[in-house]
Motif scaffolding. Structure first.
Motif, PDB file in Angstrom:
ATOM      1  N   SER A  98       0.830  -1.200   0.000  1.00 17.43           N
ATOM      2  CA  SER A  98       0.000   0.000   0.000  1.00 17.43           C
ATOM      3  C   SER A  98       0.868   1.254   0.000  1.00 17.43           C
ATOM      4  O   SER A  98       0.588   2.214  -0.727  1.00 17.43           O
ATOM      5  N   GLN A  99       1.938   1.254   0.786  1.00 13.61           N
ATOM      6  CA  GLN A  99       2.849   2.396   0.804  1.00 13.61           C
ATOM      7  C   GLN A  99       3.529   2.579  -0.559  1.00 13.61           C
ATOM      8  O   GLN A  99       3.953   3.679  -0.908  1.00 13.61           O
ATOM      9  N   ARG A 100       3.630   1.502  -1.326  1.00 12.77           N
ATOM     10  CA  ARG A 100       4.232   1.571  -2.662  1.00 12.77           C
ATOM     11  C   ARG A 100       3.198   1.894  -3.732  1.00 12.77           C
ATOM     12  O   ARG A 100       3.487   1.837  -4.912  1.00 12.77           O
ATOM     13  N   GLY A 101       1.956   2.194  -3.306  1.00  9.00           N
ATOM     14  CA  GLY A 101       0.944   2.660  -4.253  1.00  9.00           C
ATOM     15  C   GLY A 101       0.021   1.605  -4.822  1.00  9.00           C
ATOM     16  O   GLY A 101      -0.803   1.892  -5.689  1.00  9.00           O
ATOM     17  N   LEU A 102       0.117   0.349  -4.334  1.00  9.68           N
ATOM     18  CA  LEU A 102      -0.807  -0.662  -4.844  1.00  9.68           C
ATOM     19  C   LEU A 102      -2.079  -0.679  -3.999  1.00  9.68           C
ATOM     20  O   LEU A 102      -2.086  -0.289  -2.841  1.00  9.68           O
ATOM     21  N   MET A 103      -3.130  -1.161  -4.612  1.00 11.72           N
ATOM     22  CA  MET A 103      -4.396  -1.324  -3.908  1.00 11.72           C
ATOM     23  C   MET A 103      -4.355  -2.736  -3.301  1.00 11.72           C
ATOM     24  O   MET A 103      -3.906  -3.662  -3.959  1.00 11.72           O
ATOM     25  N   THR A 104      -4.788  -2.920  -2.058  1.00 11.24           N
ATOM     26  CA  THR A 104      -4.760  -4.271  -1.496  1.00 11.24           C
ATOM     27  C   THR A 104      -6.173  -4.701  -1.100  1.00 11.24           C
ATOM     28  O   THR A 104      -6.865  -4.021  -0.347  1.00 11.24           O
ATOM     29  N   LEU A 105      -6.586  -5.856  -1.623  1.00  8.77           N
ATOM     30  CA  LEU A 105      -7.908  -6.405  -1.348  1.00  8.77           C
ATOM     31  C   LEU A 105      -7.782  -7.631  -0.460  1.00  8.77           C
ATOM     32  O   LEU A 105      -6.813  -8.388  -0.586  1.00  8.77           O
ATOM     33  N   HIS A 106      -8.796  -7.853   0.395  1.00  7.03           N
ATOM     34  CA  HIS A 106      -8.845  -9.071   1.188  1.00  7.03           C
ATOM     35  C   HIS A 106      -9.539 -10.091   0.301  1.00  7.03           C
ATOM     36  O   HIS A 106     -10.768 -10.127   0.230  1.00  7.03           O
ATOM     37  N   ALA A 107      -8.752 -10.888  -0.423  1.00  5.62           N
ATOM     38  CA  ALA A 107      -9.331 -11.745  -1.463  1.00  5.62           C
ATOM     39  C   ALA A 107      -8.345 -12.834  -1.830  1.00  5.62           C
ATOM     40  O   ALA A 107      -7.203 -12.826  -1.371  1.00  5.62           O
TER      41      ALA A 107
END
Lengths: 293, 89
Positions: A102-111
Protein backbone atom coordinates in the motif's frame (compact mmCIF):
# COMPACT_ATOMS: atom_id res chain seq x y z
CA UNK A 1 19.70 -11.83 5.54
CA UNK A 2 18.03 -13.87 2.84
CA UNK A 3 16.51 -12.30 -0.26
CA UNK A 4 13.10 -13.51 -1.39
CA UNK A 5 10.66 -12.57 -4.11
CA UNK A 6 6.94 -11.91 -3.65
CA UNK A 7 4.40 -9.50 -5.15
CA UNK A 8 6.92 -8.58 -7.84
CA UNK A 9 9.45 -7.15 -5.36
CA UNK A 10 12.72 -8.42 -3.87
CA UNK A 11 12.69 -8.60 -0.10
CA UNK A 12 15.80 -8.99 2.06
CA UNK A 13 14.73 -10.38 5.42
CA UNK A 14 16.31 -11.36 8.74
CA UNK A 15 13.02 -13.11 9.52
CA UNK A 16 13.04 -16.45 7.64
CA UNK A 17 10.15 -16.55 5.14
CA UNK A 18 10.31 -20.15 3.85
CA UNK A 19 7.22 -20.32 1.65
CA UNK A 20 8.67 -17.56 -0.55
CA UNK A 21 11.00 -18.36 -3.48
CA UNK A 22 14.57 -17.07 -3.21
CA UNK A 23 15.76 -14.22 -5.40
CA UNK A 24 19.00 -12.51 -6.31
CA UNK A 25 19.77 -8.92 -7.11
CA UNK A 26 19.29 -5.72 -5.18
CA UNK A 27 16.48 -5.96 -2.64
CA UNK A 28 13.80 -3.29 -2.78
CA UNK A 29 12.51 -3.94 0.74
CA UNK A 30 14.47 -4.79 3.90
CA UNK A 31 13.02 -6.51 6.98
CA UNK A 32 15.20 -6.40 10.10
CA UNK A 33 14.84 -7.04 13.80
CA UNK A 34 15.23 -3.93 15.92
CA UNK A 35 13.48 -1.28 17.92
CA UNK A 36 10.48 0.67 16.69
CA UNK A 37 10.94 4.46 16.94
CA UNK A 38 7.65 5.84 15.57
CA UNK A 39 4.60 6.22 17.90
CA UNK A 40 3.01 2.90 18.76
CA UNK A 41 -0.73 2.12 18.45
CA UNK A 42 -2.72 1.10 21.51
CA UNK A 43 -2.66 -2.69 21.67
CA UNK A 44 -6.07 -4.39 22.01
CA UNK A 45 -6.47 -8.11 22.81
CA UNK A 46 -7.20 -10.28 19.78
CA UNK A 47 -6.79 -7.41 17.31
CA UNK A 48 -4.04 -6.09 15.11
CA UNK A 49 -3.89 -2.29 15.27
CA UNK A 50 -2.13 0.34 13.21
CA UNK A 51 -1.00 3.89 13.89
CA UNK A 52 0.40 6.10 11.15
CA UNK A 53 -0.37 7.56 7.78
CA UNK A 54 0.02 6.87 4.09
CA UNK A 55 3.80 6.64 4.06
CA UNK A 56 4.80 5.22 7.44
CA UNK A 57 3.40 3.73 10.59
CA UNK A 58 3.51 0.98 13.19
CA UNK A 59 1.49 -2.24 13.16
CA UNK A 60 0.97 -4.16 16.42
CA UNK A 61 -0.35 -7.64 17.20
CA UNK A 62 -0.61 -8.53 20.93
CA UNK A 63 1.78 -11.28 21.96
CA UNK A 64 3.71 -11.10 18.70
CA UNK A 65 5.37 -7.86 17.68
CA UNK A 66 5.40 -4.14 16.91
CA UNK A 67 6.40 -3.65 13.28
CA UNK A 68 7.49 -0.29 11.89
CA UNK A 69 6.97 0.13 8.14
CA UNK A 70 8.33 3.15 6.26
CA UNK A 71 8.06 4.29 2.65
CA UNK A 72 7.30 0.79 1.42
CA UNK A 73 11.00 -0.01 1.92
CA UNK A 74 12.14 -0.35 5.53
CA UNK A 75 10.56 -2.75 7.97
CA UNK A 76 11.68 -3.13 11.57
CA UNK A 77 10.28 -6.02 13.61
CA UNK A 78 10.35 -5.63 17.38
CA UNK A 79 9.16 -8.99 18.76
CA UNK A 80 7.45 -9.16 22.11
CA UNK A 81 8.89 -11.46 24.80
CA UNK A 82 8.58 -15.12 23.78
CA UNK A 83 6.64 -14.43 20.56
CA UNK A 84 6.14 -17.46 18.32
CA UNK A 85 8.33 -17.43 15.19
CA UNK A 86 5.49 -18.84 13.14
CA UNK A 87 3.21 -16.08 14.37
CA UNK A 88 5.70 -13.38 13.42
CA UNK A 89 6.17 -15.00 10.02
CA UNK A 90 2.39 -15.01 9.45
CA UNK A 91 2.26 -11.34 10.47
CA UNK A 92 5.05 -10.41 8.04
CA UNK A 93 3.66 -12.44 5.12
CA UNK A 94 0.16 -11.00 5.67
CA UNK A 95 -0.56 -7.57 7.16
CA UNK A 96 3.05 -6.26 7.08
CA UNK A 97 3.60 -6.96 3.37
CA UNK A 98 0.10 -5.62 2.63
CA UNK A 99 1.07 -2.30 4.19
CA UNK A 100 4.41 -2.28 2.33
CA UNK A 101 2.46 -2.73 -0.91
CA UNK A 102 0.00 0.00 0.00
CA UNK A 103 2.85 2.40 0.80
CA UNK A 104 4.23 1.57 -2.66
CA UNK A 105 0.94 2.66 -4.25
CA UNK A 106 -0.81 -0.66 -4.84
CA UNK A 107 -4.40 -1.32 -3.91
CA UNK A 108 -4.76 -4.27 -1.50
CA UNK A 109 -7.91 -6.41 -1.35
CA UNK A 110 -8.85 -9.07 1.19
CA UNK A 111 -9.33 -11.74 -1.46
CA UNK A 112 -7.89 -14.78 -3.23
CA UNK A 113 -7.05 -14.97 -6.94
CA UNK A 114 -6.32 -17.69 -9.46
CA UNK A 115 -5.18 -17.60 -13.09
CA UNK A 116 -7.43 -18.83 -15.89
CA UNK A 117 -5.97 -18.66 -19.40
CA UNK A 118 -3.42 -16.08 -18.26
CA UNK A 119 -5.94 -13.74 -16.61
CA UNK A 120 -6.52 -13.28 -12.90
CA UNK A 121 -9.94 -14.07 -11.41
CA UNK A 122 -10.42 -12.90 -7.81
CA UNK A 123 -12.80 -14.03 -5.07
CA UNK A 124 -13.71 -11.40 -2.44
CA UNK A 125 -15.55 -12.07 0.77
CA UNK A 126 -15.37 -11.88 4.54
CA UNK A 127 -13.35 -14.31 6.63
CA UNK A 128 -14.70 -17.84 6.58
CA UNK A 129 -16.72 -17.43 3.39
CA UNK A 130 -14.59 -19.75 1.28
CA UNK A 131 -12.23 -17.64 -0.81
CA UNK A 132 -9.20 -19.81 -0.05
CA UNK A 133 -11.19 -23.04 -0.47
CA UNK A 134 -12.38 -21.93 -3.90
CA UNK A 135 -8.83 -20.95 -4.90
CA UNK A 136 -7.59 -24.38 -3.77
CA UNK A 137 -10.38 -26.11 -5.71
CA UNK A 138 -9.29 -24.28 -8.86
CA UNK A 139 -5.68 -25.19 -8.16
CA UNK A 140 -6.79 -28.81 -8.19
CA UNK A 141 -8.25 -28.16 -11.65
CA UNK A 142 -4.90 -26.97 -12.97
CA UNK A 143 -5.40 -23.23 -12.43
CA UNK A 144 -2.36 -21.68 -10.71
CA UNK A 145 -2.77 -19.54 -7.61
CA UNK A 146 -1.99 -15.84 -7.92
CA UNK A 147 -2.66 -14.86 -4.29
CA UNK A 148 -4.43 -16.10 -1.18
CA UNK A 149 -5.62 -13.54 1.41
CA UNK A 150 -3.88 -10.41 0.04
CA UNK A 151 -4.64 -9.56 -3.60
CA UNK A 152 -2.52 -6.57 -4.58
CA UNK A 153 -3.58 -4.62 -7.66
CA UNK A 154 -1.05 -2.55 -9.59
CA UNK A 155 -2.19 0.31 -11.83
CA UNK A 156 1.29 1.04 -13.21
CA UNK A 157 0.48 -0.33 -16.64
CA UNK A 158 -2.66 0.36 -18.58
CA UNK A 159 -4.53 -2.67 -17.27
CA UNK A 160 -4.82 -3.63 -13.58
CA UNK A 161 -2.44 -6.47 -12.76
CA UNK A 162 -2.11 -8.79 -9.77
CA UNK A 163 1.50 -9.67 -8.80
CA UNK A 164 1.94 -13.33 -7.70
CA UNK A 165 2.07 -13.54 -3.91
CA UNK A 166 2.90 -16.27 -1.35
CA UNK A 167 2.78 -19.76 -2.96
CA UNK A 168 0.50 -21.32 -0.39
CA UNK A 169 -3.19 -21.57 0.44
CA UNK A 170 -4.28 -21.49 4.08
CA UNK A 171 -7.14 -23.91 4.70
CA UNK A 172 -9.10 -25.35 7.63
CA UNK A 173 -8.89 -29.14 8.07
CA UNK A 174 -12.55 -29.37 6.91
CA UNK A 175 -11.76 -27.49 3.72
CA UNK A 176 -8.77 -29.76 3.02
CA UNK A 177 -11.05 -32.78 3.54
CA UNK A 178 -13.66 -31.39 1.15
CA UNK A 179 -10.93 -31.01 -1.45
CA UNK A 180 -9.74 -34.58 -1.01
CA UNK A 181 -6.50 -33.72 0.80
CA UNK A 182 -5.32 -35.20 4.10
CA UNK A 183 -5.01 -32.37 6.68
CA UNK A 184 -2.34 -34.31 8.59
CA UNK A 185 0.06 -33.88 5.65
CA UNK A 186 0.24 -30.12 6.11
CA UNK A 187 1.63 -28.08 9.02
CA UNK A 188 -0.51 -25.47 10.75
CA UNK A 189 0.28 -21.94 9.59
CA UNK A 190 1.32 -21.16 13.14
CA UNK A 191 0.28 -22.29 16.65
CA UNK A 192 -2.38 -19.59 16.98
CA UNK A 193 -4.58 -21.00 14.20
CA UNK A 194 -6.16 -24.27 13.07
CA UNK A 195 -5.53 -23.49 9.42
CA UNK A 196 -2.93 -25.46 7.52
CA UNK A 197 -0.50 -24.15 4.93
CA UNK A 198 -0.84 -26.04 1.68
CA UNK A 199 1.92 -25.22 -0.83
CA UNK A 200 0.68 -24.62 -4.36
CA UNK A 201 1.90 -23.74 -7.85
CA UNK A 202 1.96 -20.02 -8.34
CA UNK A 203 1.57 -17.95 -11.51
CA UNK A 204 4.79 -16.67 -13.12
CA UNK A 205 4.03 -13.20 -14.48
CA UNK A 206 1.47 -10.78 -12.99
CA UNK A 207 -1.77 -11.53 -14.86
CA UNK A 208 -4.31 -8.87 -15.77
CA UNK A 209 -7.26 -8.84 -13.38
CA UNK A 210 -10.33 -9.40 -15.49
CA UNK A 211 -13.11 -10.59 -13.19
CA UNK A 212 -14.04 -10.42 -9.52
CA UNK A 213 -16.63 -12.56 -7.77
CA UNK A 214 -18.00 -11.27 -4.47
CA UNK A 215 -18.99 -14.22 -2.28
CA UNK A 216 -22.46 -13.49 -0.93
CA UNK A 217 -23.92 -16.44 0.98
CA UNK A 218 -27.29 -14.74 1.34
CA UNK A 219 -27.72 -14.30 -2.43
CA UNK A 220 -30.60 -16.34 -3.84
CA UNK A 221 -29.37 -16.42 -7.43
CA UNK A 222 -26.07 -18.09 -8.28
CA UNK A 223 -24.23 -15.42 -10.32
CA UNK A 224 -25.36 -11.78 -10.77
CA UNK A 225 -23.40 -8.88 -12.30
CA UNK A 226 -23.37 -5.68 -10.21
CA UNK A 227 -23.05 -2.01 -11.26
CA UNK A 228 -19.76 -0.13 -11.23
CA UNK A 229 -20.77 1.98 -8.24
CA UNK A 230 -21.87 -1.11 -6.28
CA UNK A 231 -18.55 -2.69 -7.21
CA UNK A 232 -16.66 0.37 -5.94
CA UNK A 233 -18.36 -0.03 -2.59
CA UNK A 234 -17.51 -3.74 -2.50
CA UNK A 235 -13.84 -2.96 -3.18
CA UNK A 236 -13.82 -0.54 -0.25
CA UNK A 237 -15.73 -2.96 1.98
CA UNK A 238 -13.24 -5.73 1.18
CA UNK A 239 -10.07 -3.70 1.29
CA UNK A 240 -7.34 -5.53 3.14
CA UNK A 241 -6.89 -2.91 5.83
CA UNK A 242 -10.44 -1.67 6.17
CA UNK A 243 -10.02 -0.90 9.85
CA UNK A 244 -6.98 1.29 9.30
CA UNK A 245 -8.12 2.62 5.91
CA UNK A 246 -9.06 5.99 7.33
CA UNK A 247 -5.50 6.44 8.49
CA UNK A 248 -3.59 5.25 5.47
CA UNK A 249 -4.66 6.54 2.02
CA UNK A 250 -8.45 6.58 1.85
CA UNK A 251 -8.89 9.07 -1.00
CA UNK A 252 -6.37 7.28 -3.17
CA UNK A 253 -7.90 3.91 -2.31
CA UNK A 254 -11.39 5.12 -3.20
CA UNK A 255 -10.14 6.44 -6.55
CA UNK A 256 -8.40 3.13 -7.25
CA UNK A 257 -11.57 1.29 -6.29
CA UNK A 258 -13.56 3.40 -8.75
CA UNK A 259 -10.95 2.91 -11.46
CA UNK A 260 -10.96 -0.85 -10.94
CA UNK A 261 -14.76 -0.96 -10.92
CA UNK A 262 -14.82 0.70 -14.34
CA UNK A 263 -12.32 -1.82 -15.74
CA UNK A 264 -13.25 -5.28 -14.45
CA UNK A 265 -16.47 -7.26 -14.40
CA UNK A 266 -17.71 -7.75 -10.86
CA UNK A 267 -20.37 -10.33 -10.05
CA UNK A 268 -22.10 -11.46 -6.90
CA UNK A 269 -21.73 -15.19 -6.28
CA UNK A 270 -24.32 -16.96 -4.15
CA UNK A 271 -22.80 -19.65 -1.94
CA UNK A 272 -24.54 -22.76 -0.70
CA UNK A 273 -24.14 -23.57 2.99
CA UNK A 274 -21.97 -26.68 2.98
CA UNK A 275 -18.29 -26.72 2.10
CA UNK A 276 -18.83 -29.89 0.10
CA UNK A 277 -20.50 -27.78 -2.56
CA UNK A 278 -17.25 -25.96 -3.38
CA UNK A 279 -16.95 -28.20 -6.46
CA UNK A 280 -20.43 -27.18 -7.68
CA UNK A 281 -19.45 -23.56 -7.12
CA UNK A 282 -16.22 -24.01 -9.11
CA UNK A 283 -18.29 -25.65 -11.88
CA UNK A 284 -20.67 -22.68 -11.97
CA UNK A 285 -17.77 -20.23 -12.19
CA UNK A 286 -16.07 -22.20 -14.97
CA UNK A 287 -19.35 -22.17 -16.86
CA UNK A 288 -19.69 -18.43 -16.32
CA UNK A 289 -16.15 -17.92 -17.62
CA UNK A 290 -16.83 -20.12 -20.61
CA UNK A 291 -14.10 -22.60 -19.66
CA UNK A 292 -16.22 -25.48 -18.37
CA UNK A 293 -14.23 -28.73 -18.51
CA UNK B 1 -33.32 28.10 1.86
CA UNK B 2 -30.63 30.69 2.31
CA UNK B 3 -28.63 28.35 4.57
CA UNK B 4 -25.20 27.51 3.20
CA UNK B 5 -24.11 23.88 3.19
CA UNK B 6 -21.09 21.87 2.07
CA UNK B 7 -19.76 18.32 2.09
CA UNK B 8 -18.56 17.17 5.51
CA UNK B 9 -14.78 17.04 6.01
CA UNK B 10 -14.93 13.34 6.84
CA UNK B 11 -16.55 12.45 3.53
CA UNK B 12 -14.48 11.43 0.53
CA UNK B 13 -15.89 10.49 -2.83
CA UNK B 14 -15.11 9.25 -6.29
CA UNK B 15 -17.16 9.15 -9.46
CA UNK B 16 -17.86 5.89 -11.22
CA UNK B 17 -19.95 5.66 -14.40
CA UNK B 18 -21.68 8.98 -13.65
CA UNK B 19 -22.49 8.07 -10.06
CA UNK B 20 -20.83 9.48 -6.95
CA UNK B 21 -19.62 6.93 -4.42
CA UNK B 22 -19.11 8.51 -1.02
CA UNK B 23 -17.23 7.10 1.94
CA UNK B 24 -17.57 8.52 5.44
CA UNK B 25 -14.16 7.95 6.97
CA UNK B 26 -14.99 7.81 10.65
CA UNK B 27 -18.28 5.94 10.44
CA UNK B 28 -17.12 3.62 7.65
CA UNK B 29 -20.43 4.16 5.87
CA UNK B 30 -20.65 3.99 2.05
CA UNK B 31 -23.15 5.66 -0.25
CA UNK B 32 -23.92 5.51 -3.93
CA UNK B 33 -25.84 8.44 -5.38
CA UNK B 34 -27.70 8.40 -8.67
CA UNK B 35 -27.15 10.97 -11.41
CA UNK B 36 -29.13 13.83 -9.87
CA UNK B 37 -27.78 13.09 -6.40
CA UNK B 38 -24.25 13.06 -7.80
CA UNK B 39 -24.86 16.47 -9.41
CA UNK B 40 -26.00 17.86 -6.06
CA UNK B 41 -22.98 16.29 -4.35
CA UNK B 42 -20.74 17.96 -6.94
CA UNK B 43 -22.15 21.36 -5.92
CA UNK B 44 -21.22 20.74 -2.27
CA UNK B 45 -17.45 20.79 -2.79
CA UNK B 46 -17.61 24.50 -1.91
CA UNK B 47 -20.13 26.06 0.51
CA UNK B 48 -23.32 26.75 -1.45
CA UNK B 49 -26.76 28.17 -0.64
CA UNK B 50 -29.58 25.61 -0.60
CA UNK B 51 -31.70 27.73 -2.91
CA UNK B 52 -28.83 27.89 -5.39
CA UNK B 53 -28.69 24.07 -5.46
CA UNK B 54 -32.43 24.03 -6.27
CA UNK B 55 -31.96 26.58 -9.04
CA UNK B 56 -29.18 24.58 -10.68
CA UNK B 57 -31.08 21.26 -10.53
CA UNK B 58 -34.30 22.84 -11.78
CA UNK B 59 -32.38 24.35 -14.69
CA UNK B 60 -30.71 21.07 -15.67
CA UNK B 61 -33.55 18.60 -15.15
CA UNK B 62 -37.12 18.76 -16.31
CA UNK B 63 -38.82 19.23 -12.97
CA UNK B 64 -41.10 21.89 -11.52
CA UNK B 65 -39.90 24.24 -8.82
CA UNK B 66 -41.87 22.74 -5.93
CA UNK B 67 -40.94 19.08 -6.68
CA UNK B 68 -37.33 20.10 -7.15
CA UNK B 69 -37.25 21.94 -3.83
CA UNK B 70 -38.78 18.97 -1.98
CA UNK B 71 -36.41 16.45 -3.59
CA UNK B 72 -33.31 18.56 -2.96
CA UNK B 73 -34.29 19.21 0.66
CA UNK B 74 -34.96 15.52 1.19
CA UNK B 75 -31.59 14.54 -0.27
CA UNK B 76 -29.76 17.17 1.78
CA UNK B 77 -31.62 15.90 4.85
CA UNK B 78 -30.47 12.33 4.22
CA UNK B 79 -26.89 13.46 3.68
CA UNK B 80 -27.08 15.41 6.95
CA UNK B 81 -28.53 12.37 8.79
CA UNK B 82 -25.45 10.39 7.79
CA UNK B 83 -22.98 13.11 8.75
CA UNK B 84 -22.05 13.75 5.12
CA UNK B 85 -23.21 17.37 5.13
CA UNK B 86 -22.16 20.37 7.20
CA UNK B 87 -23.83 23.74 7.66
CA UNK B 88 -21.49 26.65 6.98
CA UNK B 89 -21.71 29.68 9.28
Amino acid sequence: MTTYRAYGISIASEVPLPPLPLADGEPEVSIRSGRVTLPRPIVRPGMTSFRGGAKDGVLATPGLAFVQIRHGREVIVESVGDASEGGIRAMVLGPVLAIVLSQRGLMTLHASAIAVNGQAIAFMGDAGWGKSTLAAAFHGRGRPLVADDVVAVSFEQREPRVPPAVPQVRLTPEALDALGDDPARFPTVWEGTLKRARPVEIAGEPPVLSRVYVLAPEARTPITPITASEATIEFVRHSYAVRSLHQTAPARYLDQAGQLARTVQVLRLGRPGQLRDVHELADAIEQDLGVAS
Amino acid sequence: MSTRVAAADDAISTEVAGEAVILHLEDGVYFGLNEVGSRVWGLLTEPVRVDHVCTVIEGEYEVDTETCRQDVLRLLGELADHDLLRVVE
